[in-house]
Scaffold this motif. Structure first.
Motif, PDB file in Angstrom:
ATOM      1  N   PHE A  45      -0.805   6.774  12.371  1.00 45.37           N
ATOM      2  CA  PHE A  45      -1.102   5.426  12.873  1.00 45.37           C
ATOM      3  C   PHE A  45      -1.456   5.493  14.350  1.00 45.37           C
ATOM      4  CE2 PHE A  45       1.976   3.175   9.681  1.00 45.37           C
ATOM      5  CZ  PHE A  45       1.108   3.441   8.645  1.00 45.37           C
ATOM      6  N   ASP A  46      -0.671   6.274  15.114  1.00 40.84           N
ATOM      7  CA  ASP A  46      -0.939   6.426  16.546  1.00 40.84           C
ATOM      8  C   ASP A  46      -2.299   7.078  16.766  1.00 40.84           C
ATOM      9  OD1 ASP A  46       1.530   5.341  17.185  1.00 40.84           O
ATOM     10  OD2 ASP A  46       2.493   7.294  17.498  1.00 40.84           O
ATOM     11  N   ARG A  56       1.482  -2.887   9.800  1.00 42.91           N
ATOM     12  CA  ARG A  56       2.256  -3.657   8.822  1.00 42.91           C
ATOM     13  C   ARG A  56       1.552  -3.690   7.477  1.00 42.91           C
ATOM     14  NH1 ARG A  56       3.551  -6.665  13.486  1.00 42.91           N
ATOM     15  NH2 ARG A  56       1.760  -8.026  13.234  1.00 42.91           N
ATOM     16  N   LYS A  57       0.240  -3.906   7.500  1.00 46.51           N
ATOM     17  CA  LYS A  57      -0.520  -3.957   6.250  1.00 46.51           C
ATOM     18  C   LYS A  57      -0.472  -2.615   5.519  1.00 46.51           C
ATOM     19  CE  LYS A  57      -3.768  -7.624   7.378  1.00 46.51           C
ATOM     20  NZ  LYS A  57      -5.176  -7.976   7.612  1.00 46.51           N
ATOM     21  N   ALA A  60       3.057  -2.195   4.080  1.00 49.80           N
ATOM     22  CA  ALA A  60       3.253  -3.116   2.950  1.00 49.80           C
ATOM     23  C   ALA A  60       2.473  -2.636   1.724  1.00 49.80           C
ATOM     24  CB  ALA A  60       2.824  -4.525   3.339  1.00 49.80           C
ATOM     25  N   ALA A  61       1.259  -2.133   1.944  1.00 47.78           N
ATOM     26  CA  ALA A  61       0.463  -1.658   0.813  1.00 47.78           C
ATOM     27  C   ALA A  61       1.105  -0.452   0.147  1.00 47.78           C
ATOM     28  CB  ALA A  61      -0.939  -1.294   1.294  1.00 47.78           C
ATOM     29  N   LYS A  62       1.739   0.400   0.937  1.00 45.70           N
ATOM     30  CA  LYS A  62       2.339   1.609   0.373  1.00 45.70           C
ATOM     31  C   LYS A  62       3.726   1.360  -0.217  1.00 45.70           C
ATOM     32  CE  LYS A  62       3.197   6.430   1.303  1.00 45.70           C
ATOM     33  NZ  LYS A  62       2.967   7.538   2.225  1.00 45.70           N
ATOM     34  N   TYR A  63       4.551   0.568   0.475  1.00 44.03           N
ATOM     35  CA  TYR A  63       5.944   0.417   0.073  1.00 44.03           C
ATOM     36  C   TYR A  63       6.313  -0.957  -0.469  1.00 44.03           C
ATOM     37  CZ  TYR A  63       6.449   4.732   2.695  1.00 44.03           C
ATOM     38  OH  TYR A  63       6.296   6.011   3.154  1.00 44.03           O
ATOM     39  N   GLY A  64       5.428  -1.945  -0.310  1.00 42.74           N
ATOM     40  CA  GLY A  64       5.741  -3.301  -0.742  1.00 42.74           C
ATOM     41  C   GLY A  64       5.776  -3.432  -2.250  1.00 42.74           C
ATOM     42  N   LYS A  65       6.522  -4.431  -2.698  1.00 42.53           N
ATOM     43  CA  LYS A  65       6.610  -4.705  -4.136  1.00 42.53           C
ATOM     44  C   LYS A  65       5.414  -5.523  -4.577  1.00 42.53           C
ATOM     45  CE  LYS A  65      11.621  -4.714  -4.358  1.00 42.53           C
ATOM     46  NZ  LYS A  65      12.804  -5.491  -4.691  1.00 42.53           N
ATOM     47  N   LEU A  66       4.921  -5.235  -5.753  1.00 41.74           N
ATOM     48  CA  LEU A  66       3.843  -6.033  -6.328  1.00 41.74           C
ATOM     49  C   LEU A  66       4.474  -7.265  -6.971  1.00 41.74           C
ATOM     50  CD1 LEU A  66       1.725  -3.246  -8.009  1.00 41.74           C
ATOM     51  CD2 LEU A  66       1.282  -4.393  -5.855  1.00 41.74           C
TER      52      LEU A  66
END
Length: 67
Positions: A45-46, A56-57, A60-66
Protein backbone atom coordinates in the motif's frame (compact mmCIF):
# COMPACT_ATOMS: atom_id res chain seq x y z
CA UNK A 1 -15.71 26.18 21.55
CA UNK A 2 -12.66 23.99 21.57
CA UNK A 3 -11.91 22.73 25.06
CA UNK A 4 -15.22 23.82 26.59
CA UNK A 5 -17.43 21.50 28.57
CA UNK A 6 -20.62 20.07 27.08
CA UNK A 7 -24.00 19.80 28.85
CA UNK A 8 -22.85 16.55 30.44
CA UNK A 9 -19.84 18.33 31.89
CA UNK A 10 -17.39 16.35 29.80
CA UNK A 11 -15.03 17.78 27.24
CA UNK A 12 -15.70 16.83 23.60
CA UNK A 13 -13.66 13.84 22.50
CA UNK A 14 -10.72 14.44 20.23
CA UNK A 15 -9.26 11.89 17.87
CA UNK A 16 -5.79 11.20 16.58
CA UNK A 17 -4.17 8.62 14.39
CA UNK A 18 -1.42 6.28 15.51
CA UNK A 19 1.39 5.51 13.13
CA UNK A 20 2.21 1.93 12.26
CA UNK A 21 5.21 1.77 14.62
CA UNK A 22 3.29 3.15 17.60
CA UNK A 23 0.41 0.79 16.89
CA UNK A 24 2.83 -2.15 16.67
CA UNK A 25 4.30 -1.29 20.09
CA UNK A 26 0.86 -1.09 21.71
CA UNK A 27 -0.23 -4.30 20.00
CA UNK A 28 2.92 -6.09 21.20
CA UNK A 29 1.98 -5.30 24.79
CA UNK A 30 -1.43 -6.85 24.11
CA UNK A 31 0.18 -9.90 22.48
CA UNK A 32 -1.10 -9.07 18.99
CA UNK A 33 1.18 -9.36 15.95
CA UNK A 34 0.64 -8.73 12.26
CA UNK A 35 1.25 -11.71 10.04
CA UNK A 36 4.01 -11.51 7.44
CA UNK A 37 1.36 -11.41 4.72
CA UNK A 38 -0.40 -8.46 6.36
CA UNK A 39 2.89 -6.61 6.83
CA UNK A 40 3.75 -7.18 3.17
CA UNK A 41 0.31 -5.96 2.14
CA UNK A 42 0.72 -2.69 4.06
CA UNK A 43 4.19 -2.16 2.60
CA UNK A 44 2.62 -2.63 -0.85
CA UNK A 45 0.00 0.00 0.00
CA UNK A 46 2.84 2.37 0.90
CA UNK A 47 4.72 1.54 -2.30
CA UNK A 48 1.63 2.26 -4.38
CA UNK A 49 0.91 5.47 -2.44
CA UNK A 50 -2.69 4.47 -1.72
CA UNK A 51 -4.92 6.96 0.06
CA UNK A 52 -6.60 5.96 3.33
CA UNK A 53 -9.86 5.43 1.43
CA UNK A 54 -8.15 3.19 -1.14
CA UNK A 55 -6.54 1.19 1.68
CA UNK A 56 -9.91 0.71 3.40
CA UNK A 57 -11.49 -0.46 0.15
CA UNK A 58 -8.67 -2.95 -0.52
CA UNK A 59 -8.89 -4.36 3.03
CA UNK A 60 -12.69 -4.56 2.90
CA UNK A 61 -12.57 -6.31 -0.47
CA UNK A 62 -10.13 -8.91 0.83
CA UNK A 63 -11.39 -9.47 4.38
CA UNK A 64 -14.94 -8.09 4.45
CA UNK A 65 -18.00 -10.29 4.66
CA UNK A 66 -20.23 -10.61 1.64
CA UNK A 67 -23.81 -9.64 2.37
Amino acid sequence: MSGTATKSGKRPSRSFTLGRQAFAKISAVEGIRMSRAMDAEFREFDRKGLSPEERRKAIAAKYGKLR
